[in-house]
Design a protein around this motif. Structure first.
Motif, PDB file in Angstrom:
ATOM      1  N   MET A   1      -4.459   2.821  -2.570  1.00 13.83           N
ATOM      2  CA  MET A   1      -3.658   2.434  -3.722  1.00 13.83           C
ATOM      3  C   MET A   1      -2.545   1.497  -3.271  1.00 13.83           C
ATOM      4  O   MET A   1      -1.977   1.654  -2.181  1.00 13.83           O
ATOM      5  N   TRP A   2      -2.239   0.520  -4.127  1.00 13.10           N
ATOM      6  CA  TRP A   2      -1.153  -0.415  -3.881  1.00 13.10           C
ATOM      7  C   TRP A   2      -0.285  -0.501  -5.131  1.00 13.10           C
ATOM      8  O   TRP A   2      -0.783  -0.357  -6.247  1.00 13.10           O
ATOM      9  N   LYS A   3       1.002  -0.729  -4.957  1.00 10.60           N
ATOM     10  CA  LYS A   3       1.925  -0.893  -6.082  1.00 10.60           C
ATOM     11  C   LYS A   3       2.790  -2.122  -5.868  1.00 10.60           C
ATOM     12  O   LYS A   3       3.079  -2.508  -4.726  1.00 10.60           O
TER      13      LYS A   3
ATOM     14  N   VAL B   1       1.812   9.842  -5.085  1.00 13.35           N
ATOM     15  CA  VAL B   1       2.007   9.459  -6.487  1.00 13.35           C
ATOM     16  C   VAL B   1       2.042  10.712  -7.340  1.00 13.35           C
ATOM     17  O   VAL B   1       1.085  11.500  -7.337  1.00 13.35           O
TER      18      VAL B   1
ATOM     19  N   VAL C   1      -9.907   8.776  -4.911  1.00 12.57           N
ATOM     20  CA  VAL C   1      -9.056   7.611  -4.669  1.00 12.57           C
ATOM     21  C   VAL C   1      -9.030   7.320  -3.174  1.00 12.57           C
ATOM     22  O   VAL C   1      -8.609   8.148  -2.377  1.00 12.57           O
TER      23      VAL C   1
ATOM     24  N   THR D   1      -0.400  -1.840 -10.460  1.00 17.91           N
ATOM     25  CA  THR D   1      -1.079  -0.906  -9.562  1.00 17.91           C
ATOM     26  C   THR D   1      -2.491  -1.410  -9.294  1.00 17.91           C
ATOM     27  O   THR D   1      -3.173  -1.864 -10.213  1.00 17.91           O
TER      28      THR D   1
ATOM     29  N   THR E   1      -5.991   0.149  -7.516  1.00 17.28           N
ATOM     30  CA  THR E   1      -6.564   1.406  -7.049  1.00 17.28           C
ATOM     31  C   THR E   1      -8.022   1.201  -6.665  1.00 17.28           C
ATOM     32  O   THR E   1      -8.801   0.622  -7.438  1.00 17.28           O
TER      33      THR E   1
ATOM     34  N   ASP F   1       0.628   5.797  -0.279  1.00 23.55           N
ATOM     35  CA  ASP F   1      -0.219   6.968  -0.094  1.00 23.55           C
ATOM     36  C   ASP F   1      -0.564   7.531  -1.470  1.00 23.55           C
ATOM     37  O   ASP F   1       0.337   7.939  -2.214  1.00 23.55           O
ATOM     38  N   PRO F   2      -1.836   7.564  -1.853  1.00 20.52           N
ATOM     39  CA  PRO F   2      -2.190   8.107  -3.182  1.00 20.52           C
ATOM     40  C   PRO F   2      -1.672   9.513  -3.402  1.00 20.52           C
ATOM     41  O   PRO F   2      -1.334   9.889  -4.533  1.00 20.52           O
TER      42      PRO F   2
ATOM     43  N   THR G   1     -11.350   3.288  -5.944  1.00 20.39           N
ATOM     44  CA  THR G   1     -11.942   4.614  -6.109  1.00 20.39           C
ATOM     45  C   THR G   1     -13.437   4.555  -5.844  1.00 20.39           C
ATOM     46  O   THR G   1     -14.074   3.504  -5.941  1.00 20.39           O
TER      47      THR G   1
ATOM     48  N   GLU H   1       0.825  -1.197   0.000  1.00 16.84           N
ATOM     49  CA  GLU H   1       0.000   0.000   0.000  1.00 16.84           C
ATOM     50  C   GLU H   1       0.864   1.254   0.000  1.00 16.84           C
ATOM     51  O   GLU H   1       1.893   1.312   0.675  1.00 16.84           O
TER      52      GLU H   1
END
Length: 276
Positions: free
Chosen positions: A220-222, A175, A217, A259, A261, A171-172, A263, A169
């Motif tokens: 979010m995860w990357k 980004v 949003v 990614t 996301t 922090d949106p 939303t 995870e």
């Protein structure tokens, strides 16, 4: 009540039953504001490919954009207002593109195809908006710990498996915004003319403007990503084999990560416009 809350009569087949309801026209002609609808979870994997392969997919007036990167995104939506709280899933493949016409010069992501697992948004999106929508089966994704797998199939033939691994995870707000100009999503609308086979009834470029003020949003995860389009024969996917094989031809030179996301909120896409 403001006039902006009322949509014009929307006609589509079957014509004889009167104006139709859909994403841009609700019961009694009211519009859907989409302030808290839908709730969406999108899983995306991007990869770099040969630019000349993407150029072959560009319709008239289009050219490849800033980089030869393909992004495949599976989105699973719930609590959709215009479907009275129901949901559906979509799978799309995009790449950066430019359109230059007599009036418009636009940069964005070109949507090559959008699979959906429900008829209603396919019909409304093709006829009214010009999205390149077709049907497939999109079962819910499988998540184990930090790994997620998404699949797509047509009448039992599994043509895509996409994996997202080691997702963390983020922090949106951390980004960074896109480094390149993005006017929105680009499409090419084509409808055949009845009885004049091989002739277009309509054929033009279309833009979905980027602004989506109601979209928020939530998380979010990357991580890492990988995908594979499984080549079908005509016997496996008689009406779609050329689409899947066209995407399978896009050789991944380098996978660029994944990614996920979450939303909430969207728009009714009534700002869709023809490019000239």
């Amino acid at each position: 009540m403001s006039d902006s809350l009322f949509a014009p009569d929307m006609w589509r087949m079957p014509y004889c039953f009167g104006p139709a309801t859909g994403p841009r026209r609700g019961p009694d002609g009211r519009r859907f504001m989409n302030e808290d609808s839908p709730s969406s979870v999108s899983h995306s994997v991007a990869f770099r490919t040969h630019p000349e392969l993407l150029q072959k997919l560009c319709p008239p007036g289009f050219g490849l954009g800033h980089s030869p990167v393909v992004t495949v995104t599976a989105t699973y939506m719930s609590n959709i207002e215009w479907l009275a709280g129901r949901g559906y899933a979509v799978l799309g493949a995009t790449f950066p593109a430019e359109f230059h016409g007599n009036r418009d010069s636009v940069h964005g992501s070109f949507l090559t195809v959008l699979w959906e697992n429900l008829t209603d948004p396919i019909i409304t999106g093709r006829e009214e908006l010009g999205f390149a929508k077709i049907y497939c089966e999109l079962p819910p994704p499988r998540t184990i710990g930090k790994d997620t797998t998404c699949e797509a199939a047509w009448l039992g033939y599994r043509f895509l498996e996409m994996s997202l691994t080691d997702m963390e995870e983020v922090d949106p707000a951390s980004v960074p915004p896109p480094a390149h100009r993005n006017d929105g999503q680009l499409h090419y609308k084509y409808m055949p003319r009845t009885g004049e086979w091989g002739t277009a009834d309509c054929e033009y470029a279309v833009l979905t403007p980027a602004a989506t003020p109601n979209s928020k949003v939530k998380a979010m995860w990357k991580g890492n990503g990988h995908l594979e389009f499984r080549r079908p024969r005509w016997e496996d996917m008689p009406t779609q084999y050329q689409v899947v094989n066209g995407l399978a031809d896009l050789e991944p030179l380098e996978f660029l990560g994944a990614t996920t996301t979450h939303t909430v909120g969207s728009k009714d896409l009534s700002d869709q416009r023809i490019l000239e």
